[in-house]
Scaffold this active site. Structure first.
Site, PDB file in Angstrom:
ATOM      1  N   CYS A 388       0.877  -1.418  -0.156  1.00 54.37           N
ATOM      2  CA  CYS A 388      -0.185  -0.063  -0.005  1.00 54.37           C
ATOM      3  C   CYS A 388       0.875   1.253   0.074  1.00 54.37           C
ATOM      4  O   CYS A 388       1.607   1.270  -0.954  1.00 54.37           O
ATOM      5  CB  CYS A 388      -1.113  -0.157   1.288  1.00 54.37           C
ATOM      6  SG  CYS A 388      -2.351   0.985   0.668  1.00 54.37           S
ATOM      7  N   HIS A 514      -3.844  -5.039   0.297  1.00 60.81           N
ATOM      8  CA  HIS A 514      -3.100  -5.659   1.347  1.00 60.81           C
ATOM      9  C   HIS A 514      -3.289  -7.286   1.283  1.00 60.81           C
ATOM     10  O   HIS A 514      -4.139  -7.809   1.835  1.00 60.81           O
ATOM     11  CB  HIS A 514      -4.106  -5.300   2.581  1.00 60.81           C
ATOM     12  CG  HIS A 514      -4.055  -3.588   2.883  1.00 60.81           C
ATOM     13  ND1 HIS A 514      -3.004  -3.197   3.532  1.00 60.81           N
ATOM     14  CD2 HIS A 514      -4.386  -2.594   2.179  1.00 60.81           C
ATOM     15  CE1 HIS A 514      -2.962  -1.883   3.797  1.00 60.81           C
ATOM     16  NE2 HIS A 514      -4.155  -1.635   2.770  1.00 60.81           N
ATOM     17  N   GLU A 516      -1.571  -9.055   3.122  1.00 66.35           N
ATOM     18  CA  GLU A 516      -1.645  -9.903   4.493  1.00 66.35           C
ATOM     19  C   GLU A 516      -2.995 -10.180   5.046  1.00 66.35           C
ATOM     20  O   GLU A 516      -2.833 -11.104   5.729  1.00 66.35           O
ATOM     21  CB  GLU A 516      -1.122  -9.013   5.663  1.00 66.35           C
ATOM     22  CG  GLU A 516      -1.711  -7.503   5.887  1.00 66.35           C
ATOM     23  CD  GLU A 516      -1.455  -6.303   4.846  1.00 66.35           C
ATOM     24  OE1 GLU A 516      -1.191  -6.801   3.720  1.00 66.35           O
ATOM     25  OE2 GLU A 516      -2.040  -5.275   5.421  1.00 66.35           O
TER      26      GLU A 516
HETATM   27  N1  GLN Z   1      -2.218   6.736   2.843  1.00 66.05           N
HETATM   28  C1  GLN Z   1      -2.105   6.252   1.528  1.00 66.05           C
HETATM   29  C2  GLN Z   1      -3.450   6.336   1.000  1.00 66.05           C
HETATM   30  O1  GLN Z   1      -4.447   6.756   1.336  1.00 66.05           O
HETATM   31  C3  GLN Z   1      -1.820   4.871   1.791  1.00 66.05           C
HETATM   32  C4  GLN Z   1      -2.853   3.867   2.694  1.00 66.05           C
HETATM   33  C5  GLN Z   1      -2.441   2.625   3.041  1.00 66.05           C
HETATM   34  O2  GLN Z   1      -1.226   2.176   3.063  1.00 66.05           O
HETATM   35  N2  GLN Z   1      -3.278   1.845   3.559  1.00 66.05           N
HETATM   36  O3  GLN Z   1      -3.586   5.747  -0.427  1.00 66.05           O
END
Ligand code: GLN
Length: 541
Positions: A388, A514, A516
């Site tokens: 992410c 994600h 995970e």
């Molecule tokens: N802050 C970033 C976004 O909003 C990444 C979010 C995250 O890592 N879950 O896109």
């Protein structure tokens, strides 16, 4: 075996004395054991806080936010439910006071209460019970395990306790069971185990009409028969229903095996009058064996902002451990506070690692330290996994250092960057509400077959869970591709970049989703498996 939802049995799990006793893991472990006996289980968490969901809470407050396929932002205990059992959680499995009140107030505004005064009893408690039944009908589970967050005695937990008291009365005690998890502390120079806090906590439960059937007692060593008898007498339970919940140091995955040895699943089934068929825990036991006996070690650095809190990257740490299981190696997780890498020369402390993972995150703090770590992994050909924000920063690092786009960044972190390689999509720009407005839940992703990820998954199309606002800016695709970045996973229409990897590197993969959240000890996620494989190869070099 019950045939329809009306026959679902309910196990209500409450906690006493203090928080952090492992109620979520206890509920998940019971689920694991009942499943091993052939029962279909569903697990549900009630959180007494007033937030609608934990999505708006700081990771320092709440730990990780666990996202479901259908896009709910939930408590991290739901991660244990999915890792310990084969059940898949949805938004029905997670309920907060905020959601309950929101539903009741909306119904009231529509005139749904026909002129009545709307009250905690019966309207709030009815809504809580409705949500319990809604999950039973959807899941068709034989046994539904309902965990009440918080500690008995908390003011905000009272409506939930009242609702489960009513529920047990309505379905009949043959179909409802109360398990109370409590602490037996070691006190004083004589190191004596003390039962008084447990007696008080059970008294508190009985005050509101709940008499626990089973006490799970967190103890550093097994209780004597006299002690169990004493607790039984004072707490009005049968002596064989006072169960040792022993502290486990090796791995959290050992906990179901500990409860199995203490006979918890047999006890629950006998109280329900259900047959206890032979258990099949072989695959679970294998996981624990590998974790506790692997002698080869790999060192993985997790470079994050929320490192100080044990639970912020819970699923990521677990994903790494699963990757270790798949490769029969022990993963030593080295937690590195990203801000510590921001001073010149500090990346040198990454030198003894076999792989680096940069996890998710929000806000600017520490991001330059993460970028330094990414740069180090890229240049030193150290296996790298970005998740992410970890992907977004990998893009920024590559743009700055490989494509010479000075000052490239995400507009979240630098709104005036000359090269907004990560930016907001048009749809996101107009949104002002914070809660539940990110790209959330499962989305499909198409993989390039001969890429690292195509080979890892062995599939053309995958589905993964998201939680973010910002996206890769397609205006930079060509220049980055020309410099050696590969866009190996995209949305099916090709518009959204979901995975990047580097051509000239042994294993550098970063994804916008994600992974995970879908890794299981018995079924490690392919990206964690391959990351640890690459790190193991690096360790052997
Ligand atoms: N802050 C970033 C976004 O909003 C990444 C979010 C995250 O890592 N879950 O896109």
């Amino acid at each position: 075996m019950p045939e329809d939802a009306r026959e679902t049995r309910y196990v209500f799990v409450t906690g006493g004395v203090c928080s952090s006793l492992g109620k979520g893991v206890a509920a998940a472990s019971l689920g694991c054991l009942l499943e091993s006996r052939g029962y279909k289980v569903a697990l549900q968490k009630f959180d007494p806080y007033i937030n609608v969901d934990p999505g708006t809470m700081s990771p320092y407050q709440h730990g990780e936010v666990y996202v479901t396929d259908d896009g709910a932002e939930t408590d991290l205990d739901l991660g244990y439910y999915e890792r310990f059992t084969n059940s898949v959680v949805t938004r029905l499995n997670s309920v907060s006071t905020g959601q309950v009140y929101d539903a009741v107030i909306k119904r009231e505004r529509r005139g749904g209460y026909l002129g009545k005064t709307v009250q905690v009893i019966p309207h709030i408690t009815d809504e809580i019970k409705r949500r319990i039944v809604e999950l039973s009908e959807y899941s068709k589970a034989d046994i539904q395990i309902i965990e009440i967050g918080g500690t008995v005695g908390d003011i905000e937990g009272v409506p939930f306790l009242e609702a489960i008291r009513q529920m047990a009365l309505e379905v009949g005690r043959a179909r409802a069971l109360f398990i109370h998890l409590t602490l037996i502390p070691l006190v004083g120079g004589a190191n004596e185990l003390k039962t008084k806090p447990t007696q008080h906590s059970v008294m508190k439960l009985r005050e509101i009409g709940i008499s626990p059937d089973i006490l799970l007692c967190r103890v550093p060593r097994r209780m004597s028969k006299e002690m169990r008898d004493k607790i039984a007498l004072f707490c009005n339970v049968q002596p064989d229903s006072v169960v040792n919940a022993l502290d486990i140091k090796s791995t959290v995955y050992e906990i179901p095996l500990m409860y199995q040895k203490e006979g918890l699943d047999e006890l629950v089934l006998s109280k329900f009058g259900l047959p206890a068929a032979d258990r099949d825990l072989a695959s679970w036991r294998k996981v624990v064996d590998i974790i506790t006996t692997s002698t080869r070690h790999v060192r993985i650095g997790v470079v994050g902002k929320y490192i100080k809190l044990q639970d912020s990257y819970r699923s990521i740490y677990d994903g790494l451990i699963h990757g270790g299981v798949a490769n029969r190696v022990h993963v030593d997780i080295v937690k590195i506070f990203s801000e510590d890498l921001e001073e010149k020369g500090k990346v040198r402390r990454l030198a003894n690692l076999d792989g680096i993972l940069v996890p998710w995150g929000f806000g600017k703090r520490g991001t330059e330290g993460k970028i330094a770590a990414i740069s180090y992994a890229r240049k030193n050909k150290l296996p790298f996994f970005g998740i992410c924000l970890g992907m977004q920063l990998s893009v920024a690092e590559f743009a700055r250092n490989a494509c010479k786009l000075k000052g490239a960044n995400s507009t979240e972190l630098d709104p005036n960057t000359p090269h907004p390689v990560i930016c907001l999509m048009e749809e996101q720009k107009a949104i002002v509400d914070k809660g539940g407005t990110m790209r959330l839940g499962a989305y499909p992703c198409v993989l390039e077959p001969d890429s690292l990820v195509g080979l890892a998954y062995g599939a053309r199309e995958i589905s993964e869970r998201h939680r973010h606002r910002y996206e890769f800016n397609n205006a930079y695709r060509d220049v980055m591709e020309a410099a050696g970045m590969r866009f190996s996973g995209t949305s099916p229409n090709g518009e959204l970049v979901e995975i990047i990897e580097l051509v000239d590197h042994p294993w550098f993969v970063a994804c916008q989703f994600h992974p995970e959240l879908k890794s299981r000890p018995r079924n490690p996620h392919p990206l964690f498996r391959e990351f640890i494989r690459a790190a193991t190869e690096h360790a052997g070099d």
